[in-house]
Design a protein around this motif. Structure first.
Motif, short mmCIF file in Angstrom:
data_model
loop_
_atom_site.label_atom_id
_atom_site.label_comp_id
_atom_site.label_asym_id
_atom_site.label_seq_id
_atom_site.Cartn_x
_atom_site.Cartn_y
_atom_site.Cartn_z
N ALA A 77 -2.91 4.97 -4.12
CA ALA A 77 -3.34 6.36 -4.64
C ALA A 77 -2.71 6.48 -6.20
O ALA A 77 -3.60 7.08 -7.18
CB ALA A 77 -3.03 7.44 -4.06
N GLN A 78 -1.66 6.16 -6.41
CA GLN A 78 -0.95 6.20 -7.77
C GLN A 78 -1.60 5.20 -8.60
O GLN A 78 -2.01 5.71 -9.83
CB GLN A 78 0.43 5.67 -7.53
CG GLN A 78 1.26 6.02 -8.85
CD GLN A 78 2.63 5.50 -8.55
OE1 GLN A 78 3.22 5.38 -7.39
NE2 GLN A 78 3.59 5.69 -9.69
N SER A 137 7.60 4.07 -5.73
CA SER A 137 6.84 4.89 -6.84
C SER A 137 7.23 4.44 -8.37
O SER A 137 6.51 4.06 -8.89
CB SER A 137 6.74 6.22 -6.57
OG SER A 137 5.98 6.97 -7.68
N CYS A 167 0.77 -1.24 -0.25
CA CYS A 167 0.08 0.08 -0.21
C CYS A 167 0.83 1.15 -0.09
O CYS A 167 0.35 2.39 -0.61
CB CYS A 167 -1.04 -0.07 1.18
SG CYS A 167 -2.26 -1.24 1.08
N GLN A 185 -11.13 2.80 -7.76
CA GLN A 185 -11.04 2.90 -6.36
C GLN A 185 -10.49 1.57 -5.66
O GLN A 185 -11.25 0.39 -6.00
CB GLN A 185 -12.48 3.21 -5.76
CG GLN A 185 -12.34 3.55 -4.40
CD GLN A 185 -13.74 4.28 -3.85
OE1 GLN A 185 -14.87 4.28 -4.53
NE2 GLN A 185 -13.85 4.59 -2.30
N GLU A 196 -4.87 4.01 -8.30
CA GLU A 196 -6.11 4.69 -8.56
C GLU A 196 -6.22 5.70 -9.49
O GLU A 196 -7.16 5.80 -10.35
CB GLU A 196 -6.77 5.29 -7.28
CG GLU A 196 -7.04 4.15 -6.22
CD GLU A 196 -7.41 4.35 -4.94
OE1 GLU A 196 -8.30 3.85 -4.30
OE2 GLU A 196 -6.98 5.61 -4.36
N LYS A 197 -5.22 6.64 -9.57
CA LYS A 197 -5.13 7.73 -10.35
C LYS A 197 -4.74 7.27 -11.79
O LYS A 197 -5.60 8.02 -12.49
CB LYS A 197 -3.93 8.85 -10.04
CG LYS A 197 -3.91 10.03 -10.70
CD LYS A 197 -3.08 10.97 -10.31
CE LYS A 197 -2.93 12.36 -11.12
NZ LYS A 197 -2.12 13.26 -10.70
N TYR A 219 1.05 6.20 3.80
CA TYR A 219 -0.41 6.88 3.68
C TYR A 219 -1.12 6.23 2.11
O TYR A 219 -1.77 7.24 1.53
CB TYR A 219 -0.02 8.27 3.42
CG TYR A 219 0.57 8.99 4.69
CD1 TYR A 219 0.14 8.94 6.01
CD2 TYR A 219 2.02 9.27 4.81
CE1 TYR A 219 0.49 9.59 7.01
CE2 TYR A 219 2.77 9.85 5.88
CZ TYR A 219 2.14 9.71 6.91
OH TYR A 219 2.65 10.16 8.15
N ASP A 220 -0.90 4.86 1.99
CA ASP A 220 -1.47 4.41 0.97
C ASP A 220 -1.08 5.20 -0.45
O ASP A 220 -1.74 4.76 -1.44
CB ASP A 220 -2.96 4.26 1.06
CG ASP A 220 -3.46 3.42 2.00
OD1 ASP A 220 -2.54 2.41 2.56
OD2 ASP A 220 -4.47 3.46 2.67
N ALA A 221 0.10 5.65 -0.51
CA ALA A 221 0.46 6.22 -1.65
C ALA A 221 0.48 5.46 -2.91
O ALA A 221 -0.02 5.89 -4.11
CB ALA A 221 2.00 6.99 -1.52
#
Length: 338
Positions: A40-41, A88, A32, A49, A43-44, A35-37
């Motif tokens: 989020a990457q 990332s 994850c 979601q 998802e974007k 902070y679940d970064a």
């Protein structure tokens, strides 16, 4: 923790509706990201979601996007199970590229033969490097397979970085005896004369990107020793005249700023047992008006010669900040044809 004799895909269970269960909660936390970064990457990028429920991740979105997201999550978890980290850049690579079969780089001097869908990993002292786009993967493969390779495309596509990584890998495995990195010092005429210091002090600012790349792959003390022993050299293009570069991995960076005569001079330095890589961006020529780029001439004259590879990158291969790709696309759209 899953038993060691199971494959990564055996350790995951998928339920209808895009739910994936991850058996090791510690690895799931790393998956994850802070902070679940990482989620989020994903998802974007895929417009989905992702909701965490205990040791499960629920993916919601369009069916094709849901499938892609689950593939990326599976691949990243398998990476963690293999003892590697997920950053990332790793998320970005899995988003850009399809499923892989695990494949390592060449061993004991073997050439790299890559099946379609395989993964390339370049091993250096400080880190392993993996191509993040299909064009990067084809480029790295060509660096191992060809004695002379060209990488042509915009800034930020990894042309020089990957070339230096391959050079370090081949040096560490004994396939070459030295690494030689060069760039044209376009302003090396009168302007350099006004800079303080000796010649090294004057040209080092032009060579800094090459120092930076080497620093990513080799520990500082080892790098300093290799410089001292001349096993790694960084020099302006003008310093290559008269040399024969044998058993070396040679990189010419920013080759669009070499004149035609300089390019011919450099290419004819290639000696026995050496590999040569030429990188450049045709849109960033800084030569005086009326002076033709040696990169363009080499591309025109050498394209039909066997065992010389030409690899091309576009804004889609930019692996720096996402804004860099957008900037390049904006300038390309403004550039008149021809």
């Amino acid at each position: 923790m899953a038993p060691s004799d199971q494959s990564p895909t055996d350790t995951l269970t998928a339920a209808p509706g895009g739910t994936v269960e991850f058996p090791d909660n510690r690895l799931l936390i790393d998956l994850c990201g802070a902070y679940d970064a990482n989620l989020a990457q994903i998802e974007k990028a895929l417009e989905v979601q992702i909701v965490r429920r205990g040791n499960q991740l629920v993916v919601m979105g369009e069916p094709h996007a849901q499938t892609d997201a689950m593939r990326v999550l599976h691949a990243l978890y398998a990476r963690l199970e293999g003892g590697r980290v997920v950053e990332s850049a790793d998320v970005d690579r899995e988003l850009r590229m399809g499923p892989f079969e695990e494949t390592t780089g060449p061993q004991d001097g073997d050439q790299l033969e890559m099946p379609i869908g395989s993964r390339i990993e370049i091993q250096t002292r400080k880190k392993s490097v993996e191509p993040r786009t299909d064009a990067q993967k084809a480029y790295v493969q060509s660096l191992f397979q060809n004695e002379l390779a060209f990488g042509i495309g915009p800034a930020g596509t990894g042309k020089t970085y990957l070339a230096v990584a391959v050079g370090v890998s081949m040096f560490l495995t004994g396939q070459v005896d030295k690494i030689i990195l060069s760039r044209p010092a376009v302003e090396a005429g009168e302007r350099l004369g006004f800079l303080p210091g000796d010649m090294k002090d004057k040209v080092d600012p032009y060579m800094q990107p090459l120092y930076d790349a080497l620093g990513d792959f080799l520990p500082g003390k080892q790098l300093a020793r290799l410089f001292e022993e001349k096993q790694i050299e960084i020099a302006p293009l003008a310093f290559m005249r008269g040399r024969t570069l044998s058993n070396a991995f040679v990189v010419l960076d920013e080759a669009q700023n070499a004149t035609s005569m300089q390019m011919k001079m450099f290419l004819t330095r290639l000696g026995e047992g050496s590999r040569m890589v030429i990188t450049g961006d045709r849109t960033q020529v800084d030569l005086p008006r009326g002076v033709s780029s040696g990169l363009a001439d080499a591309e025109r004259l050498l394209k039909t010669i066997p065992k010389i590879s030409f690899n091309y990158f576009t804004s889609k291969d930019v692996v720096r900040h996402p804004l860099v790709a957008a900037i390049i696309e904006a300038y390309e759209a403004e550039t008149p044809p021809g």
